[in-house]
Motif scaffolding. Structure first.
Motif, mmCIF file in Angstrom:
data_model
loop_
_atom_site.group_PDB
_atom_site.id
_atom_site.type_symbol
_atom_site.label_atom_id
_atom_site.label_comp_id
_atom_site.label_asym_id
_atom_site.label_seq_id
_atom_site.Cartn_x
_atom_site.Cartn_y
_atom_site.Cartn_z
ATOM 1 N N UNK A 158 0.845 -1.187 0.000
ATOM 2 C CA UNK A 158 0.000 0.000 0.000
ATOM 3 C C UNK A 158 0.884 1.243 0.000
ATOM 4 N N UNK A 159 0.584 2.162 -0.895
ATOM 5 C CA UNK A 159 1.376 3.395 -1.019
ATOM 6 C C UNK A 159 0.444 4.602 -0.942
ATOM 7 N N UNK A 160 0.323 5.227 0.234
ATOM 8 C CA UNK A 160 -0.476 6.453 0.338
ATOM 9 C C UNK A 160 0.192 7.600 -0.423
ATOM 10 N N UNK A 161 -0.489 8.722 -0.492
ATOM 11 C CA UNK A 161 0.037 9.861 -1.244
ATOM 12 C C UNK A 161 1.125 10.606 -0.495
ATOM 13 N N UNK B 56 3.620 -1.191 3.824
ATOM 14 C CA UNK B 56 3.171 0.193 3.648
ATOM 15 C C UNK B 56 4.385 1.061 3.349
ATOM 16 N N UNK B 57 4.315 1.812 2.255
ATOM 17 C CA UNK B 57 5.455 2.596 1.770
ATOM 18 C C UNK B 57 5.223 4.079 2.043
ATOM 19 N N UNK B 58 6.275 4.757 2.477
ATOM 20 C CA UNK B 58 6.234 6.207 2.684
ATOM 21 C C UNK B 58 6.776 6.886 1.422
ATOM 22 N N UNK B 59 5.913 7.465 0.599
ATOM 23 C CA UNK B 59 6.383 8.037 -0.674
ATOM 24 C C UNK B 59 7.259 9.271 -0.484
ATOM 25 N N UNK B 60 7.095 9.965 0.646
ATOM 26 C CA UNK B 60 7.906 11.158 0.877
ATOM 27 C C UNK B 60 9.378 10.807 1.050
ATOM 28 N N UNK B 61 9.652 9.596 1.550
ATOM 29 C CA UNK B 61 11.036 9.145 1.722
ATOM 30 C C UNK B 61 11.532 8.443 0.456
ATOM 31 N N UNK B 62 10.762 7.516 -0.069
ATOM 32 C CA UNK B 62 11.230 6.724 -1.213
ATOM 33 C C UNK B 62 11.362 7.563 -2.484
ATOM 34 N N UNK B 63 10.639 8.666 -2.560
ATOM 35 C CA UNK B 63 10.756 9.526 -3.743
ATOM 36 C C UNK B 63 12.154 10.118 -3.860
ATOM 37 N N UNK B 64 12.857 10.218 -2.744
ATOM 38 C CA UNK B 64 14.207 10.768 -2.769
ATOM 39 C C UNK B 64 15.298 9.740 -2.937
ATOM 40 N N UNK B 65 14.918 8.474 -3.097
ATOM 41 C CA UNK B 65 15.903 7.403 -3.244
ATOM 42 C C UNK B 65 16.184 7.118 -4.712
ATOM 43 N N UNK B 66 17.395 6.674 -4.974
ATOM 44 C CA UNK B 66 17.701 6.176 -6.308
ATOM 45 C C UNK B 66 17.034 4.821 -6.504
ATOM 46 N N UNK B 67 17.032 4.358 -7.733
ATOM 47 C CA UNK B 67 16.341 3.103 -8.043
ATOM 48 C C UNK B 67 16.851 1.947 -7.180
ATOM 49 N N UNK B 68 18.166 1.850 -7.016
ATOM 50 C CA UNK B 68 18.742 0.759 -6.222
ATOM 51 C C UNK B 68 18.309 0.864 -4.768
ATOM 52 N N UNK B 69 18.269 2.095 -4.240
ATOM 53 C CA UNK B 69 17.853 2.279 -2.863
ATOM 54 C C UNK B 69 16.400 1.912 -2.651
ATOM 55 N N UNK B 70 15.527 2.292 -3.589
ATOM 56 C CA UNK B 70 14.115 1.937 -3.488
ATOM 57 C C UNK B 70 13.928 0.424 -3.552
ATOM 58 N N UNK B 71 14.764 -0.257 -4.349
ATOM 59 C CA UNK B 71 14.679 -1.712 -4.433
ATOM 60 C C UNK B 71 15.089 -2.360 -3.126
ATOM 61 N N UNK B 72 16.152 -1.859 -2.501
ATOM 62 C CA UNK B 72 16.599 -2.407 -1.214
ATOM 63 C C UNK B 72 15.505 -2.237 -0.163
ATOM 64 N N UNK B 73 14.833 -1.106 -0.167
ATOM 65 C CA UNK B 73 13.755 -0.869 0.798
ATOM 66 C C UNK B 73 12.674 -1.936 0.673
ATOM 67 N N UNK B 74 12.207 -2.190 -0.552
ATOM 68 C CA UNK B 74 11.148 -3.178 -0.734
ATOM 69 C C UNK B 74 11.637 -4.588 -0.449
ATOM 70 N N UNK B 75 12.853 -4.919 -0.860
ATOM 71 C CA UNK B 75 13.396 -6.255 -0.578
ATOM 72 C C UNK B 75 13.489 -6.476 0.921
ATOM 73 N N UNK B 76 13.927 -5.458 1.653
ATOM 74 C CA UNK B 76 13.998 -5.520 3.118
ATOM 75 C C UNK B 76 12.625 -5.841 3.710
ATOM 76 N N UNK B 77 11.595 -5.110 3.261
ATOM 77 C CA UNK B 77 10.254 -5.332 3.802
ATOM 78 C C UNK B 77 9.711 -6.712 3.436
ATOM 79 N N UNK B 78 10.076 -7.206 2.264
ATOM 80 C CA UNK B 78 9.609 -8.535 1.864
ATOM 81 C C UNK B 78 10.222 -9.628 2.720
ATOM 82 N N UNK B 79 11.426 -9.399 3.241
ATOM 83 C CA UNK B 79 11.999 -10.351 4.216
ATOM 84 C C UNK B 79 11.107 -10.391 5.450
ATOM 85 N N UNK B 80 10.631 -9.231 5.877
ATOM 86 C CA UNK B 80 9.722 -9.194 7.029
ATOM 87 C C UNK B 80 8.434 -9.952 6.734
ATOM 88 N N UNK B 81 7.925 -9.827 5.507
ATOM 89 C CA UNK B 81 6.717 -10.568 5.127
ATOM 90 C C UNK B 81 7.016 -12.071 5.154
#
Length: 390
Positions: A197-200, A239-264
């Motif tokens: 889920x990605x709020x605005x 749940x993704x915080x777009x205010x933070x991930x919008x400032x990440x490079x593509x690789x950084x955004x991928x690491x964020x989601x991969x990290x959360x998927x480990x939690x899942x």
């Protein structure tokens, strides 16, 4: 002595009742029943008609919810009026707490439940629904699907709902698919539907999770239950915080989601264990196949050590508070500890220690059984940080 008593004439009191606006639980319950029926039938016209007259924004919001119900395959929707919040305004508007349930078909193992603040407004027809909010109740939530029409993207076993463009939702779904591949390299047996889920905005994220304003302002993403339930079948979403991930490079955004998927994959939302291992393991898996130098992946940890000295102990649970100072440095410290375990004992040993901790075994005992006592791990961890500081 002469005393004179003066009296006024008789004073008549107007017996007519004062017309004071009042909340009507019965009218609210009727409006909620109509809301649920329209959601179940995916009827955008019926939902829009529940908005108070002349409130175009409310009508648009409600109409969008019908489209969400269709694209998300919403099931098991119910809405039970619980109680009034605050007072009734002079114009007759008021807010009530509603117990809401919902389930994403094919994705959630059971319905989610949450308290939602619903704003009601009277009109010539009856009682209308103006908006959904967290109100003054810090535990109330605003499920994302109640925020008007969302962009929804799907992939194999993946559903992304995003308050933004469809292109953005598709991009997130692609990152989730890549993240599942990353997790499967270390946890090959994991198979599970993933909902993101990605709020605005970050403030919308706080409302979606029923958190105080600013709680998740510095967090890129969080994995937790979709509602207030914590049972074994309560749906867990990312749940993704777009205010933070919008400032990440593509690789950084991928690491964020991969990290959360480990939690899942490891059901971390319902698994108590030492936080450094919980978060460090997720970062270990997410960063496992990247080729970034330590000066990059441990940059904040190095900076913190230069400023305050090398810590005496691995980061504590308090260090991972969402508003804690130097939060990102603590994540890097935890990752370094897990990387040392993998280097010294092998990746499977790290997985074994993590799984043992998830089963309730103290981490110190798991480390000792694996051949790396906690004191020895901490000593090497501190030595590595000193070397990096230089």
């Amino acid at each position: 002595m002469l005393a004179v008593v003066l009296t006024r004439g008789p004073h008549d009191v107007d017996p007519r009742p004062v017309d004071v606006p009042r909340a009507s639980p019965a009218a609210a319950a009727a409006a909620l029943t109509a809301f649920v029926d329209a959601v179940d039938s995916r009827d955008s016209v019926a939902l829009a008609s529940l908005a108070p007259m002349d409130e175009a924004a409310a009508a648009e919001l409600l109409s969008g919810i019908a489209r969400n119900a269709d694209s998300l395959d919403l099931r098991s929707v119910s809405a039970r009026y619980v109680d009034q919040v605050g007072t009734v305004a002079p114009d007759g508007t008021w807010t009530g707490i509603v117990e809401l349930t919902w389930q994403l078909g094919g994705m959630d193992p059971a319905p989610s439940t949450a308290d939602v603040a619903v704003a009601f407004a009277p009109d010539d027809v009856g009682l209308g629904i103006s908006r959904f909010s967290s109100g003054d109740d810090s535990s109330a939530r605003v499920p994302l699907w109640l925020r008007g029409q969302l962009s929804v993207a799907r992939a194999d076993g993946v559903l992304v709902m995003l308050d933004g463009t469809w292109r953005e939702a598709t991009s997130v779904a692609q990152r989730v698919t890549r993240g599942i591949e990353v997790v499967n390299r270390v946890l090959p047996e994991w198979r599970s539907p993933v909902v993101v889920e990605v709020p605005a905005t970050a403030s919308d994220l706080d409302e979606t999770l029923g958190a105080a304003p600013g709680t998740y302002a510095a967090i890129a993403a969080v994995t937790t239950t979709a509602g207030s339930g914590t049972g074994t079948d309560a749906p867990v979403h990312v749940f993704v915080n777009p205010d933070v991930t919008a400032g990440l490079r593509r690789a950084g955004a991928q690491v964020v989601l991969s990290h959360e998927l480990v939690h899942v994959a490891t059901d971390a939302a319902r698994t108590p264990m030492e936080t450094w291992l919980l978060e460090g393991f997720a970062d270990y898996v997410a960063l496992r196949d990247t080729n970034l130098p330590d000066r990059t992946t441990l940059g904040r940890a190095i900076e913190l050590a230069r400023r305050e000295g090398v810590p005496d102990a691995l980061p504590s649970a308090a260090d991972f508070d969402t508003r804690a100072r130097d939060l990102q440095a603590r994540y890097e410290q935890a990752w370094l500890a897990c990387r040392i375990v993998a280097e010294r004992l092998g990746e499977q040993a790290l997985v074994f220690i993590y799984e043992a901790a998830a089963a309730g075994e103290p981490v110190d005992r798991s480390l000792r059984r694996a051949g790396l006592p906690a004191a020895e791990l901490t000593g090497e961890w501190r030595s590595r940080l000193r070397q990096l500081v230089g």
